[in-house]
Design a protein around this motif. Structure first.
Motif, PDB file in Angstrom:
ATOM      1  N   VAL A  73      -5.758  -2.061   5.316  1.00 33.51           N
ATOM      2  CA  VAL A  73      -5.175  -2.989   5.169  1.00 33.51           C
ATOM      3  C   VAL A  73      -5.016  -4.172   6.157  1.00 33.51           C
ATOM      4  O   VAL A  73      -5.077  -3.567   7.373  1.00 33.51           O
ATOM      5  CB  VAL A  73      -3.474  -2.799   4.639  1.00 33.51           C
ATOM      6  CG1 VAL A  73      -3.511  -2.074   3.421  1.00 33.51           C
ATOM      7  CG2 VAL A  73      -3.105  -2.027   5.772  1.00 33.51           C
ATOM      8  N   TRP A  90       0.297  -7.051   7.074  1.00 29.87           N
ATOM      9  CA  TRP A  90       0.870  -6.098   6.321  1.00 29.87           C
ATOM     10  C   TRP A  90       1.785  -5.138   7.285  1.00 29.87           C
ATOM     11  O   TRP A  90       2.827  -4.873   7.134  1.00 29.87           O
ATOM     12  CB  TRP A  90      -0.094  -5.267   5.243  1.00 29.87           C
ATOM     13  CG  TRP A  90      -0.512  -6.154   4.265  1.00 29.87           C
ATOM     14  CD1 TRP A  90      -0.894  -7.611   4.156  1.00 29.87           C
ATOM     15  CD2 TRP A  90      -0.883  -5.737   3.025  1.00 29.87           C
ATOM     16  NE1 TRP A  90      -1.186  -7.666   3.033  1.00 29.87           N
ATOM     17  CE2 TRP A  90      -1.330  -6.789   2.069  1.00 29.87           C
ATOM     18  CE3 TRP A  90      -0.851  -4.583   2.421  1.00 29.87           C
ATOM     19  CZ2 TRP A  90      -1.527  -6.404   0.836  1.00 29.87           C
ATOM     20  CZ3 TRP A  90      -1.136  -4.330   1.112  1.00 29.87           C
ATOM     21  CH2 TRP A  90      -1.710  -5.571   0.342  1.00 29.87           C
ATOM     22  N   GLY A  97      -4.895   1.562   2.115  1.00 32.69           N
ATOM     23  CA  GLY A  97      -6.102   1.272   3.054  1.00 32.69           C
ATOM     24  C   GLY A  97      -7.186   2.251   3.266  1.00 32.69           C
ATOM     25  O   GLY A  97      -8.040   2.120   4.210  1.00 32.69           O
TER      26      GLY A  97
END
Length: 154
Positions: free
Chosen positions: A14, A18, A60
């Motif tokens: 990610v 984030w 992720g």
């Protein structure tokens, strides 16, 4: 003459933004817990931080790998012999293939925060999946790795 193929391995982590949003969200959560006391604040931050960290890390953690005889995309492992042509998609093409051109039968390893992708045809007649859509930050390298692993595919 090219040397031996270097394996392709990419983790679809990610974005840092984030993580920043998660930290800011935990800060707001801490403000809400202040009236409950120090113990509630520390326990809430520990639990909230753990949940957010695990959630972002898990989302992720998807990987795309080209190994000796397979393409591994997330939890899917596809033999290279079942794959056809791999095509690099720029941001506009990738958006089209994940929206109005998308086929519901396609296997999509989609991460909306990654604008580029690779579309790989599936040529196995027993597999109803028409293609794989793989979000990737390095579409040219993935396409090259698939081409090098499958020299019979143009």
């Amino acid at each position: 003459m090219l040397g031996p193929m270097k394996p392709y391995d990419e983790r679809l982590t990610v974005p840092r933004s984030w993580w920043l949003m998660a930290v800011l969200g935990l800060g707001l959560f801490a403000v809400a817990l202040v009236p409950l006391g120090a113990v509630a604040l520390l326990c809430g931050l520990a639990a909230g931080g753990t949940l957010v960290g695990v959630g972002l890390s898990t989302y992720g953690s998807a990987r795309i790998r080209v190994v000796a005889d397979s393409l591994i995309a997330g939890q899917a492992r596809i033999p290279l012999s079942a794959l056809g042509e791999a095509r690099t998609l720029d941001a506009d093409e990738a958006r089209a293939w994940r929206t109005h051109r998308a086929d519901a039968r396609a296997h999509m390893l989609l991460r909306a925060y990654i604008p580029t992708a690779v579309r790989v045809e599936v040529k196995d007649p027993d597999d109803p999946t028409p293609y794989l859509y793989l979000s990737t930050r390095r579409p040219d390298r993935l396409t090259a790795a698939l081409g090098a692993a499958r020299p019979d595919v143009a």
